[in-house]
Design a protein around this motif. Structure first.
Motif, PDB file in Angstrom:
ATOM      1  N   SER A 166       3.506  -6.889  -9.138  1.00 45.52           N
ATOM      2  CA  SER A 166       2.309  -6.081  -8.923  1.00 45.52           C
ATOM      3  C   SER A 166       1.217  -6.895  -8.228  1.00 45.52           C
ATOM      4  O   SER A 166       0.610  -6.441  -7.244  1.00 45.52           O
ATOM      5  CB  SER A 166       1.799  -5.546 -10.258  1.00 45.52           C
ATOM      6  OG  SER A 166       0.556  -4.914 -10.095  1.00 45.52           O
ATOM      7  N   TYR A 167       0.950  -8.072  -8.749  1.00 48.94           N
ATOM      8  CA  TYR A 167      -0.123  -8.896  -8.173  1.00 48.94           C
ATOM      9  C   TYR A 167       0.247  -9.405  -6.783  1.00 48.94           C
ATOM     10  O   TYR A 167      -0.633  -9.595  -5.931  1.00 48.94           O
ATOM     11  CB  TYR A 167      -0.455 -10.044  -9.107  1.00 48.94           C
ATOM     12  CG  TYR A 167      -1.121  -9.597 -10.392  1.00 48.94           C
ATOM     13  CD1 TYR A 167      -2.133  -8.646 -10.377  1.00 48.94           C
ATOM     14  CD2 TYR A 167      -0.729 -10.123 -11.618  1.00 48.94           C
ATOM     15  CE1 TYR A 167      -2.744  -8.229 -11.544  1.00 48.94           C
ATOM     16  CE2 TYR A 167      -1.339  -9.708 -12.803  1.00 48.94           C
ATOM     17  CZ  TYR A 167      -2.345  -8.761 -12.755  1.00 48.94           C
ATOM     18  OH  TYR A 167      -2.941  -8.354 -13.916  1.00 48.94           O
ATOM     19  N   LYS A 168       1.535  -9.636  -6.537  1.00 50.96           N
ATOM     20  CA  LYS A 168       1.960  -9.998  -5.178  1.00 50.96           C
ATOM     21  C   LYS A 168       1.655  -8.867  -4.208  1.00 50.96           C
ATOM     22  O   LYS A 168       1.194  -9.093  -3.086  1.00 50.96           O
ATOM     23  CB  LYS A 168       3.454 -10.310  -5.166  1.00 50.96           C
ATOM     24  CG  LYS A 168       3.817 -11.683  -5.716  1.00 50.96           C
ATOM     25  CD  LYS A 168       5.313 -11.927  -5.590  1.00 50.96           C
ATOM     26  CE  LYS A 168       5.677 -13.322  -6.083  1.00 50.96           C
ATOM     27  NZ  LYS A 168       7.149 -13.565  -5.980  1.00 50.96           N
ATOM     28  N   SER A 169       1.934  -7.629  -4.666  1.00 53.53           N
ATOM     29  CA  SER A 169       1.649  -6.471  -3.822  1.00 53.53           C
ATOM     30  C   SER A 169       0.151  -6.354  -3.561  1.00 53.53           C
ATOM     31  O   SER A 169      -0.271  -6.047  -2.445  1.00 53.53           O
ATOM     32  CB  SER A 169       2.170  -5.199  -4.497  1.00 53.53           C
ATOM     33  OG  SER A 169       1.873  -4.062  -3.724  1.00 53.53           O
ATOM     34  N   MET A 170      -0.645  -6.636  -4.583  1.00 55.11           N
ATOM     35  CA  MET A 170      -2.093  -6.571  -4.415  1.00 55.11           C
ATOM     36  C   MET A 170      -2.575  -7.656  -3.451  1.00 55.11           C
ATOM     37  O   MET A 170      -3.502  -7.432  -2.651  1.00 55.11           O
ATOM     38  CB  MET A 170      -2.775  -6.732  -5.778  1.00 55.11           C
ATOM     39  CG  MET A 170      -2.568  -5.550  -6.714  1.00 55.11           C
ATOM     40  SD  MET A 170      -3.200  -5.842  -8.387  1.00 55.11           S
ATOM     41  CE  MET A 170      -4.951  -5.973  -8.065  1.00 55.11           C
TER      42      MET A 170
ATOM     43  N   ASN B 108      -4.355  -8.982   2.207  1.00 53.16           N
ATOM     44  CA  ASN B 108      -4.093  -9.646   3.488  1.00 53.16           C
ATOM     45  C   ASN B 108      -4.094  -8.662   4.655  1.00 53.16           C
ATOM     46  O   ASN B 108      -4.407  -9.039   5.785  1.00 53.16           O
ATOM     47  CB  ASN B 108      -2.762 -10.396   3.435  1.00 53.16           C
ATOM     48  CG  ASN B 108      -2.830 -11.599   2.502  1.00 53.16           C
ATOM     49  OD1 ASN B 108      -3.897 -12.171   2.288  1.00 53.16           O
ATOM     50  ND2 ASN B 108      -1.683 -11.989   1.956  1.00 53.16           N
ATOM     51  N   ILE B 109      -3.692  -7.411   4.393  1.00 51.40           N
ATOM     52  CA  ILE B 109      -3.647  -6.430   5.486  1.00 51.40           C
ATOM     53  C   ILE B 109      -4.913  -5.568   5.508  1.00 51.40           C
ATOM     54  O   ILE B 109      -4.980  -4.568   6.229  1.00 51.40           O
ATOM     55  CB  ILE B 109      -2.406  -5.520   5.377  1.00 51.40           C
ATOM     56  CG1 ILE B 109      -2.501  -4.638   4.117  1.00 51.40           C
ATOM     57  CG2 ILE B 109      -1.127  -6.334   5.372  1.00 51.40           C
ATOM     58  CD1 ILE B 109      -1.457  -3.515   4.100  1.00 51.40           C
TER      59      ILE B 109
ATOM     60  N   MET C 298       0.936   4.506   6.049  1.00 45.23           N
ATOM     61  CA  MET C 298       2.253   4.454   5.414  1.00 45.23           C
ATOM     62  C   MET C 298       3.229   3.623   6.244  1.00 45.23           C
ATOM     63  O   MET C 298       4.067   2.892   5.700  1.00 45.23           O
ATOM     64  CB  MET C 298       2.797   5.873   5.209  1.00 45.23           C
ATOM     65  CG  MET C 298       2.023   6.686   4.169  1.00 45.23           C
ATOM     66  SD  MET C 298       1.997   5.887   2.535  1.00 45.23           S
ATOM     67  CE  MET C 298       3.728   5.919   2.114  1.00 45.23           C
ATOM     68  N   GLU C 299       3.120   3.732   7.553  1.00 42.89           N
ATOM     69  CA  GLU C 299       3.992   2.937   8.420  1.00 42.89           C
ATOM     70  C   GLU C 299       3.666   1.445   8.277  1.00 42.89           C
ATOM     71  O   GLU C 299       4.570   0.598   8.266  1.00 42.89           O
ATOM     72  CB  GLU C 299       3.805   3.379   9.874  1.00 42.89           C
ATOM     73  CG  GLU C 299       4.623   2.591  10.889  1.00 42.89           C
ATOM     74  CD  GLU C 299       6.128   2.709  10.678  1.00 42.89           C
ATOM     75  OE1 GLU C 299       6.860   1.793  11.121  1.00 42.89           O
ATOM     76  OE2 GLU C 299       6.570   3.709  10.045  1.00 42.89           O
TER      77      GLU C 299
ATOM     78  N   GLU D  34       5.185  -3.934   6.230  1.00 40.33           N
ATOM     79  CA  GLU D  34       4.822  -5.110   5.440  1.00 40.33           C
ATOM     80  C   GLU D  34       5.533  -5.153   4.081  1.00 40.33           C
ATOM     81  O   GLU D  34       5.305  -6.060   3.283  1.00 40.33           O
ATOM     82  CB  GLU D  34       3.301  -5.142   5.219  1.00 40.33           C
ATOM     83  CG  GLU D  34       2.491  -5.241   6.495  1.00 40.33           C
ATOM     84  CD  GLU D  34       2.711  -6.576   7.198  1.00 40.33           C
ATOM     85  OE1 GLU D  34       2.979  -7.581   6.505  1.00 40.33           O
ATOM     86  OE2 GLU D  34       2.607  -6.614   8.446  1.00 40.33           O
ATOM     87  N   LYS D  35       6.382  -4.131   3.818  1.00 37.33           N
ATOM     88  CA  LYS D  35       7.131  -4.035   2.546  1.00 37.33           C
ATOM     89  C   LYS D  35       6.184  -4.081   1.339  1.00 37.33           C
ATOM     90  O   LYS D  35       6.352  -4.857   0.407  1.00 37.33           O
ATOM     91  CB  LYS D  35       8.165  -5.155   2.449  1.00 37.33           C
ATOM     92  CG  LYS D  35       9.226  -5.092   3.544  1.00 37.33           C
ATOM     93  CD  LYS D  35      10.233  -6.217   3.395  1.00 37.33           C
ATOM     94  CE  LYS D  35      11.283  -6.132   4.497  1.00 37.33           C
ATOM     95  NZ  LYS D  35      12.290  -7.225   4.388  1.00 37.33           N
ATOM     96  N   ILE D  36       5.214  -3.177   1.408  1.00 37.87           N
ATOM     97  CA  ILE D  36       4.215  -3.090   0.341  1.00 37.87           C
ATOM     98  C   ILE D  36       4.340  -1.735  -0.350  1.00 37.87           C
ATOM     99  O   ILE D  36       4.418  -0.688   0.317  1.00 37.87           O
ATOM    100  CB  ILE D  36       2.794  -3.249   0.903  1.00 37.87           C
ATOM    101  CG1 ILE D  36       2.608  -4.664   1.462  1.00 37.87           C
ATOM    102  CG2 ILE D  36       1.738  -2.952  -0.173  1.00 37.87           C
ATOM    103  CD1 ILE D  36       1.279  -4.851   2.158  1.00 37.87           C
ATOM    104  N   ASN D  37       4.354  -1.767  -1.686  1.00 40.02           N
ATOM    105  CA  ASN D  37       4.317  -0.537  -2.474  1.00 40.02           C
ATOM    106  C   ASN D  37       2.872  -0.325  -2.921  1.00 40.02           C
ATOM    107  O   ASN D  37       2.377  -1.072  -3.779  1.00 40.02           O
ATOM    108  CB  ASN D  37       5.237  -0.640  -3.690  1.00 40.02           C
ATOM    109  CG  ASN D  37       5.210   0.627  -4.541  1.00 40.02           C
ATOM    110  OD1 ASN D  37       4.531   1.605  -4.219  1.00 40.02           O
ATOM    111  ND2 ASN D  37       5.953   0.604  -5.644  1.00 40.02           N
ATOM    112  N   PRO D  38       2.175   0.683  -2.385  1.00 40.17           N
ATOM    113  CA  PRO D  38       0.747   0.852  -2.714  1.00 40.17           C
ATOM    114  C   PRO D  38       0.493   1.184  -4.179  1.00 40.17           C
ATOM    115  O   PRO D  38      -0.613   1.006  -4.669  1.00 40.17           O
ATOM    116  CB  PRO D  38       0.310   2.004  -1.799  1.00 40.17           C
ATOM    117  CG  PRO D  38       1.565   2.757  -1.497  1.00 40.17           C
ATOM    118  CD  PRO D  38       2.655   1.724  -1.445  1.00 40.17           C
ATOM    119  N   LEU D  39       1.524   1.677  -4.883  1.00 39.46           N
ATOM    120  CA  LEU D  39       1.353   2.018  -6.297  1.00 39.46           C
ATOM    121  C   LEU D  39       1.717   0.868  -7.222  1.00 39.46           C
ATOM    122  O   LEU D  39       1.572   0.989  -8.433  1.00 39.46           O
ATOM    123  CB  LEU D  39       2.217   3.236  -6.650  1.00 39.46           C
ATOM    124  CG  LEU D  39       1.803   4.572  -6.013  1.00 39.46           C
ATOM    125  CD1 LEU D  39       2.759   5.670  -6.443  1.00 39.46           C
ATOM    126  CD2 LEU D  39       0.376   4.938  -6.393  1.00 39.46           C
TER     127      LEU D  39
END
Length: 606
Positions: A405-409, A414-415, A438-439, A444-449
């Motif tokens: 989760s924190y990696k995604s955050m 960064n983006i 969304m693209e 970036e292989k990010i899950n916003p949730l």
């Protein structure tokens, strides 16, 4: 993103509902109950000391549903009786007496439980004689279709056999009743070192005819209770495990407000189980022989005052001439200690006796959590410290999820410049804006949730710990350190009288103690690990949430507030370490500065 914003708001509002329920319903209810109970118990104990031997009941007869025998019911008159003998009860846990009229347990104090945290406050009075302010008793008897008035029932005067008149774990008491017509009843009453009484009855038939009998047991509460009989958190009222029918229950309120035939709730014939009346911390339950079928019911009558009853009657058995027949029943009367209840289920093979404790629909989380806290308590000797250690253990177990989760955050941070550019580029076309975002997430292989998962996981853990603190007697009056002497109650201090330095009582809604304030500060710092959301709705919730939670959680058990405070602190450290390793800058101090330093809004007209 619109759906993320709505999801975030829904999660927060759901938690507000839970906390609001506690603040506006549970806390005032508990406060009122404690006040009323304290006054009632003191009056009741005085009455017991002066009149305990004078209060008895004579019950009328009504047919038992779907049986050929009868048992006493709760609709009854109080008939004055001369002074009756009593058997004294003295165990490590209990003190009281048994009335020889009916061999009824109707006088029982819990030695190790007091009304308040003050050890000099009155003991909890669990059972009281019929006719007292809070009449509550349990008894066993016999019934048949011929000699109703000539067998042991609620008005039978038993005689003591031998010289022992004191019931202790090491000495049982023997009683006898001779009906004068050839039937002799012997009863041996014993008690263990906890809360279980055993009634062993034997019937010797000296007549020339076979006698049919049935054994009954009942728990009766003859009082109009001040509570509704439960909340969404736990059940209070009638309860029973009825063989294969499973767990049955009915709150005081539900059965007392029912009409007509709905005030009697019969169950099918069953083998194994128990039936009784339960409150938050205490219970009284009769346990029939686990290998003999019986029928049971809940009932309520208010003809002569409020009367609640849970009872059973066994299948009819026959005693031929010259034969002695025996039957054993038990009664639990005491505190719902988890280890004690579980040991009875295993040792005495009482079907699902552990369900006397209401673990709720999250029992698969609640029970293991209690077991872990209890085990740690036995190691460290303090339930508050055990809760802190459980929080650390949960953090370790959930670390992979939190790490992800924190990696995604961190990646989201960064983006952030690219997201800002997309929003400006498609400012007037929300559909293309969402598609572009969304693209970017996909590339970036990010899950916003992903960042929501720690919060989502906290809900069942939070509720399970709340349940443990609320229902388990082990947490009742369990101290932490300093002024915290009861982890199951709110922090008793308040900011509005400088935590007790000013000598005046603070209104209930302003009881915001030291620990809730510390919790609010840690929550505020945790939220400031990230900048205020650009969306006005999210920003408003973001800014006000710590203050609102501080106010509402002030009425929660302080053990839960301590857990949340410690959890927030660990989360701040964990988030800072993980995000720093991902190359994201921790802007806690920058965000705090931006929050406290006012900046006038500028309107971009371009």
């Amino acid at each position: 993103m619109e759906y993320i914003r709505n999801y975030f708001i829904a999660v927060v509002l759901s938690l507000f509902v839970i906390i609001g329920w506690q603040f506006f319903f549970i806390s005032p209810r508990d406060k009122n109950e404690n006040k009323i109970a304290g006054i009632a118990k003191k009056i009741e104990q005085e009455a017991q000391q002066n009149n305990v031997s004078k209060m008895i009941e004579a019950s009328t007869e009504t047919p038992v549903i779907e049986t050929s025998v009868s048992r006493p019911t709760v609709s009854s008159d109080i008939i004055p009786q001369p002074h009756s003998e009593r058997i004294m009860i003295d165990t490590p846990q209990l003190k009281g007496s048994i009335n020889l009229i009916g061999a009824r347990i109707d006088d029982l104090l819990l030695k190790n439980y007091h009304m308040t945290v003050n050890k000099n406050s009155p003991n909890i009075a669990l059972l009281s004689p019929f006719g007292s302010k809070k009449g509550y008793f349990v008894e066993f008897g016999f019934s048949n279709d011929i000699a109703k008035d000539n067998i042991p029932r609620n008005q039978t005067c038993w005689k003591i056999e031998g010289n022992n008149r004191r019931l202790t774990p090491s000495s049982s008491v023997r009683l006898v009743f001779d009906n004068g017509s050839g039937l002799i009843f012997h009863r041996t009453i014993s008690v263990d070192e906890q809360y279980m009484f055993t009634f062993e009855d034997s019937i010797r038939n000296q007549t020339k005819e076979t006698v049919s009998l049935a054994s009954y047991g009942r728990v009766v509460r003859t009082s109009s209770l001040d509570t509704a009989g439960g909340t969404y958190l736990l059940h209070e009222g009638m309860i029973g495990m009825i063989g294969d029918e499973g767990l049955k229950n009915k709150t005081y309120h539900a059965i007392s407000t029912a009409g007509g035939e709905d005030r009697i709730i019969p169950f099918h014939e069953a083998i194994g189980g128990w039936i009784g009346i339960t409150d938050k911390y205490w219970a009284v339950a009769v346990v029939p022989s686990q290998d003999i079928s019986y029928k049971s019911r809940f009932s309520y009558d208010d003809t002569r005052g409020a009367h609640y009853q849970s009872d059973f009657i066994s299948k009819v058995f026959f005693v031929p001439p010259g034969v002695t027949k025996s039957i054993t029943n038990r009664v639990f009367a005491g505190a719902k200690q988890v280890d004690v209840i579980n040991s009875y289920e295993k040792r005495l093979n009482i079907k699902q006796f552990g369900l006397l404790i209401d673990w709720g629909w999250l029992s698969f989380i609640t029970k293991p959590m209690f077991m872990l806290i209890d085990w740690l308590y036995r190691v460290v000797g303090n339930f508050g410290v055990a809760i802190l250690l459980v929080t650390v253990i949960l953090k370790v177990i959930l670390f992979p999820l939190a790490n992800k989760s924190y990696k995604s955050m961190a990646r989201m941070k960064n983006i952030h410049p690219m997201l800002t550019e997309i929003r400006k580029k498609y400012e007037n076309d929300k559909i293309k804006q969402q598609q572009a975002i969304m693209e970017l997430y996909r590339q970036e292989k990010i899950n916003p949730l992903a960042g929501c998962w720690p919060m989502i996981i906290q809900f069942p853990i939070f509720f399970a710990l709340y349940k443990v603190l609320y229902i388990t007697i082990e947490m009742r009056h369990a101290p932490f350190f300093g002024w915290i002497q009861d982890l199951a109650s709110p922090d008793p201090t308040s900011f509005f009288n400088l935590f007790g330095l000013l000598a005046y009582d603070v209104p209930h809604f302003l009881m915001i103690g030291f620990w809730p304030i510390i919790m609010g500060i840690t929550m505020f710092l945790q939220m400031r690990m990230n900048p205020t959301p650009p969306d006005p709705t999210q920003a408003m919730i973001f800014n006000w949430m710590p203050l609102i939670f501080t106010w509402m959680l002030a009425n929660f058990p302080v053990g839960l507030v301590i857990y949340w405070t410690w959890n927030n602190t660990l989360s701040i450290i964990q988030q800072a370490v993980i995000m720093k390793r991902q190359g994201a800058k921790i802007k806690l101090f920058d965000n705090l500065k931006a929050f406290f330093i006012y900046k006038p809004r500028t309107h971009d007209k371009s």
